[in-house]
Design a protein around this motif. Sequence first.
Motif, short mmCIF file in Angstrom:
data_model
loop_
_atom_site.label_atom_id
_atom_site.label_comp_id
_atom_site.label_asym_id
_atom_site.label_seq_id
_atom_site.Cartn_x
_atom_site.Cartn_y
_atom_site.Cartn_z
N THR A 19 2.05 1.69 -3.43
CA THR A 19 1.38 2.51 -4.53
C THR A 19 1.07 3.79 -4.33
N PRO B 215 3.64 -4.86 -11.76
CA PRO B 215 2.50 -4.13 -10.88
C PRO B 215 0.98 -5.64 -10.29
N GLY B 216 0.71 -6.52 -10.56
CA GLY B 216 0.32 -7.38 -9.59
C GLY B 216 0.45 -7.40 -8.16
N HIS C 126 1.38 -1.44 -0.27
CA HIS C 126 -0.19 -0.08 -0.21
C HIS C 126 1.11 1.39 0.46
N SER D 41 -1.34 -4.49 -5.89
CA SER D 41 -2.58 -4.86 -5.78
C SER D 41 -3.34 -6.35 -4.75
N GLU D 42 -2.32 -7.05 -4.76
CA GLU D 42 -2.81 -7.72 -2.85
C GLU D 42 -3.06 -6.65 -2.24
#
Length: 107
Positions: free
Chosen positions: A18, A42-43, A15, A46-47
């Motif tokens: 990001t 990038p994936g 987070h 996203s978790e």
Amino acid sequence: MTTERKSSQLRVSAHWLTVLLQGFRSLGISADSVLQEARIMPGELSEPDARIDLERTLLFWKAAAAATDQPLGLRLGEYLTPLHFPLLAMNLMHSRSLLEALGMAER
């Protein structure tokens, strides 16, 4: 007594990375190139509970700093506000588990 952890065990909240990427974009820094240089897919960001190892987090910062001739930290300070740092997310960044983060929030 404190427990020493190896740098390979240290992790940073996805987070947080990001949020930093959003700041980098606002400064005209390519998020894709920063992630590529840091070997972060990038994936992985996203978790919701993802964490990135310290080695790649340092590469992340170095790639962003190399992408601009401006003082990166000062420029990010213009972008980031307290709204970017919810209490639980900050606690999670500095905790080993959700339970520990909740305990910090309760205190």
